[in-house]
Scaffold this active site. Structure first.
Site, short mmCIF file in Angstrom:
data_model
loop_
_atom_site.label_atom_id
_atom_site.label_comp_id
_atom_site.label_asym_id
_atom_site.label_seq_id
_atom_site.Cartn_x
_atom_site.Cartn_y
_atom_site.Cartn_z
N ARG A 106 1.78 -12.24 -0.98
CA ARG A 106 0.45 -12.51 -0.44
C ARG A 106 -0.18 -13.77 -1.01
O ARG A 106 0.13 -14.19 -2.12
CB ARG A 106 -0.48 -11.33 -0.76
CG ARG A 106 -0.05 -10.01 -0.14
CD ARG A 106 -0.47 -9.92 1.27
NE ARG A 106 -0.04 -8.69 1.93
CZ ARG A 106 -0.73 -8.09 2.91
NH1 ARG A 106 -1.86 -8.61 3.34
NH2 ARG A 106 -0.26 -7.01 3.48
N ASP B 95 -9.29 -9.84 9.19
CA ASP B 95 -8.82 -8.49 8.89
C ASP B 95 -9.83 -7.38 9.17
O ASP B 95 -9.44 -6.30 9.56
CB ASP B 95 -8.39 -8.41 7.41
CG ASP B 95 -7.52 -7.21 7.10
OD1 ASP B 95 -6.61 -6.91 7.90
OD2 ASP B 95 -7.74 -6.56 6.06
N CYS C 83 1.06 -7.97 11.52
CA CYS C 83 1.44 -8.24 12.92
C CYS C 83 0.83 -9.56 13.41
O CYS C 83 0.75 -9.79 14.61
CB CYS C 83 0.98 -7.10 13.82
SG CYS C 83 2.00 -5.64 13.69
N TYR D 88 -1.45 -3.40 -6.91
CA TYR D 88 -1.24 -4.09 -5.62
C TYR D 88 -2.57 -4.20 -4.86
O TYR D 88 -3.30 -3.20 -4.71
CB TYR D 88 -0.19 -3.37 -4.76
CG TYR D 88 -0.21 -3.96 -3.36
CD1 TYR D 88 0.29 -5.25 -3.15
CD2 TYR D 88 -0.81 -3.30 -2.30
CE1 TYR D 88 0.20 -5.84 -1.89
CE2 TYR D 88 -0.90 -3.88 -1.04
CZ TYR D 88 -0.39 -5.16 -0.85
OH TYR D 88 -0.50 -5.75 0.39
N SER E 217 -1.12 -3.85 10.19
CA SER E 217 -0.87 -4.80 9.11
C SER E 217 0.39 -5.63 9.39
O SER E 217 1.38 -5.11 9.90
CB SER E 217 -0.65 -4.03 7.80
OG SER E 217 -1.70 -3.12 7.61
N LYS F 106 -9.61 -2.41 1.86
CA LYS F 106 -9.24 -1.24 2.69
C LYS F 106 -10.07 -0.02 2.33
O LYS F 106 -10.47 0.75 3.20
CB LYS F 106 -7.75 -0.93 2.51
CG LYS F 106 -6.83 -2.08 2.87
CD LYS F 106 -7.07 -2.53 4.27
CE LYS F 106 -6.15 -3.68 4.65
NZ LYS F 106 -6.39 -4.16 6.01
N HIS G 161 -10.39 -2.48 11.79
CA HIS G 161 -9.32 -3.31 11.25
C HIS G 161 -9.05 -4.43 12.25
O HIS G 161 -8.04 -4.42 12.95
CB HIS G 161 -8.08 -2.41 11.06
CG HIS G 161 -6.99 -3.05 10.26
ND1 HIS G 161 -5.68 -2.60 10.31
CD2 HIS G 161 -6.98 -4.08 9.38
CE1 HIS G 161 -4.94 -3.33 9.50
NE2 HIS G 161 -5.69 -4.23 8.93
N ARG H 34 0.85 -1.19 0.00
CA ARG H 34 0.00 0.00 0.00
C ARG H 34 0.88 1.24 0.00
O ARG H 34 1.90 1.29 0.67
CB ARG H 34 -0.92 0.01 1.23
CG ARG H 34 -2.07 -0.96 1.14
CD ARG H 34 -2.96 -0.88 2.36
NE ARG H 34 -2.30 -1.38 3.54
CZ ARG H 34 -1.70 -0.63 4.45
NH1 ARG H 34 -1.74 0.69 4.35
NH2 ARG H 34 -1.10 -1.17 5.48
C1 OXD Z 1 -3.08 -4.72 5.27
C2 OXD Z 1 -3.78 -5.88 4.69
O1 OXD Z 1 -2.18 -4.15 4.62
O2 OXD Z 1 -4.66 -6.45 5.38
O3 OXD Z 1 -3.44 -4.35 6.41
O4 OXD Z 1 -3.51 -6.26 3.54
MN MN Z 2 -5.10 -5.43 7.19
#
Ligand code: OXD
Ligand code: MN
Length: 586
Positions: free
Chosen positions: A367, A275, A250, A197, A248, A206, A226, A69
């Site tokens: 991903r 998420d 974590c 992306y 993100s 998002k 989130h 991002r």
């Molecule tokens: C992020 C995702 O970047 O969930 O938080 O992809």
């Molecule tokens: Mn996320």
């Protein structure tokens, strides 16, 4: 085509702007998936993987300048600058439409425009929202098909209504100088250009489910967060649900799919989402949540059968892999995979690669996109249109120091302060430096679609409206010792902290009151089967006065940037914390 005139008129307008060669209205069928996949395989947008070992799986590589991002190119476009607040980039809607129109103008000249209707949430749910994304990327269409309920179901849900999020996306020329992700909350519109992306272009995720939805949630008295959602079933067969916000990369996916350690195998863990949580007050006065997505867009590196066996099982079929290593047998590999590094392979940039070199084979933010229904521990309630009742909310970050393993806030208002001041070390999920501590309130810093001060106020207001609010906690799995090594084993053992949290929600579980909140007393965590030294446990739960006073100085710096929309309750909580720390012995 559709009978919905609102949709037809808008698509027509966007067609005039982008001038595509063809228009394809997506129905979400299997036949459509096969046809689009085969087209993308021919152009090289996708590569086929071994269909015996990885049935239904494909590989995609993004442009090397387009792997995460881009927060610096993400804008909230409200008519008044102050409504976007100090944590968002802002552009006036008029300027943004003008600037981006010039890039979108004719950008689909030789391409097909795909019309992708989708539902965030499930059909016939009070939580759900419909969006339509126009895109020139087959990769986007195929990802949206996994991540949302896409196609005919969404058009049926919409009926003749004009109430849908209008999303426009084009890869254009992938020039970073002509890349913008613009949100127009006042128009329920998203324009994203110049990127391929996921986080920038899967507009349901998002852009809609967090930025636009957080704005709508404030207007309509609900919350878009989130957060993962996880259910924990006790030996008596009762399941309690937790929603947890982490920045993100974590470990939200790992926590949501956790496998109990052997000594706690009488518990079962159920994944509802990894998420995004949309939460509303239910008729029973509790807070109820749905996962508004239908798939997982998870970070690949570090995923293996020790860290997340459920994810490994989920991504064995029907998965889109992005920016991983392709092995010679046409399977995939990444750093932290179960298998040793292949001697010779193709890296995320499509180059020949061997582990002898210095560079990583898979991008750190590579991903997988996989259907949630394939997860072995998917909750039987994950598609319940009513959602699941939330007992506890957890905030957590990646902190080498300061934050203890787990603590409970004193009450909702204090919990909001804990979330508002949380911080974490940055990760590869966003472009920029990795490992720097930054404030990331409620893990929403990059995702809040309006003024962050108003967002805190919304949290406070919701607390007053929820008759039976969840209790609020903070966790930190990432504390390190003097040698830089993690003090806590993490992964499955995180269940020990979750069980204490659920006990606290029921008025049980031993705790000591400290200046920052309630911390488990020495013997309160179930440590059965875990060999960890008492000194280590002490360090994990220790509140260091000096470090915490430094922390509150950092908090103050952040709170000061919010200006006069910072609710006075936050200042009051900050002062209270300082006073309690000052009067604490060393
Ligand atoms: C992020 C995702 O970047 O969930 O938080 O992809
Ligand atoms: Mn996320």
């Amino acid at each position: 085509m559709t009978a919905n005139k609102n949709v037809r008129d808008w698509v027509e307008q966007m067609v005039k702007l982008c001038k595509p060669k063809n228009i394809h209205w997506c129905d979400g069928s299997e036949e459509e998936r096969l046809r689009l996949t085969s087209e993308a395989l021919q152009t090289g947008e996708l590569e086929l993987l071994d269909q015996h070992k990885l049935p239904g799986c494909v590989l995609h590589r993004t442009n090397p300048n387009d792997v995460a991002r881009t927060e610096q190119l993400t804008f909230i476009c409200t008519s008044k600058k102050e409504d976007a607040g100090p944590t968002n980039n802002w552009m006036h809607p008029r300027d943004a439409y003008f600037k981006l129109s010039a890039i979108f103008d004719g950008c689909m000249h030789n391409r097909t425009m795909y019309v992708v209707p989708f539902i965030m949430g499930m059909p016939n749910s009070a939580f759900s929202k419909v969006g339509i994304e126009l895109t020139d990327s087959i990769y986007v269409v195929l990802n949206m098909r996994i991540m949302t309920r896409m196609g005919t179901a969404a058009m049926n849900e919409l009926g003749n209504s004009s109430n849908f999020t209008r999303g426009l996306h084009s890869k254009a020329d992938l020039d970073i100088n002509r890349r913008f992700i613009c949100h127009f909350p006042e128009d329920n519109t998203i324009w994203s250009v110049g990127s391929g992306y996921g986080g920038n272009v899967l507009l349901g995720k998002k852009c809609l489910a967090l930025r636009i939805a957080s704005y709508l949630g404030r207007k309509e008295n609900w919350m878009a967060e989130h957060m993962l959602i996880v259910g924990i079933e006790n030996p008596a067969g009762e399941t309690r649900y937790i929603a947890a916000a982490f920045p993100s990369a974590c470990g939200k996916t790992n926590l949501a799919m956790l496998i109990p350690p052997k000594a706690l195998s009488q518990y079962k863990v159920w994944t509802v989402g990894d998420d995004i949580a949309w939460m509303r007050i239910g008729p029973d006065g509790r807070l109820w949540a749905i996962n508004s997505e239908a798939g997982f867009f998870g970070v690949v590196p570090g995923t293996n059968s020790r860290t997340n066996p459920n994810a490994m099982a989920t991504i064995k079929r029907n998965t889109i892999y992005t920016n991983v290593v392709k092995r010679q047998d046409e399977t995939v590999w990444w750093e932290g995979h179960d298998d040793p590094a292949p001697e010779k392979a193709i890296d995320w940039q499509g180059r020949e690669w061997s582990p002898a070199g210095k560079e990583k084979g898979a991008h750190p933010n590579s991903r997988f996109t996989a259907p949630a229904s394939q997860c072995p521990c998917i909750s039987p309630k994950w598609e319940d249109p009513k959602g699941v009742p939330i007992s506890a909310i957890i905030f957590g970050g990646r902190r080498a120091r300061v934050a203890p393993l787990v603590y409970q806030s004193f009450n909702w208002q204090h919990g909001v302060f804990v979330g508002a001041t949380m911080a974490s070390e940055t990760t590869a999920a966003a472009a920029g430096q990795v490992g720097v501590v930054r404030r990331d309130p409620m893990a929403m810093l990059p995702f809040c679609g309006y003024h962050i001060g108003d967002y805190f106020k919304h949290w406070l207001d919701m607390g007053k409206r929820i008759p039976k609010p969840p209790k609020i906690f903070n966790v930190n799995w990432f504390r390190t010792g003097a040698d830089g090594k993690f003090l806590w084993p993490g992964y499955g053992d995180n269940l020990r902290a979750l069980l204490w949290i659920l006990q606290r929600c029921e008025g049980k579980g031993d705790a000591v009151e400290t200046p920052i909140g309630y911390v488990p007393s020495e013997k309160a965590l179930d440590m059965n089967g875990l060999d960890i030294r008492p000194e280590t446990m002490k360090e994990l739960l220790n509140i260091d006065k000096t470090a915490w006073l430094e922390e509150t100085a950092g908090q103050k710096k952040f709170l000061d940037t919010i200006g006069d929309r910072l609710p006075q309750e936050m200042t009051q909580e900050w002062k209270g914390l300082n006073q309690r720390l000052e009067s604490m012995g060393l």
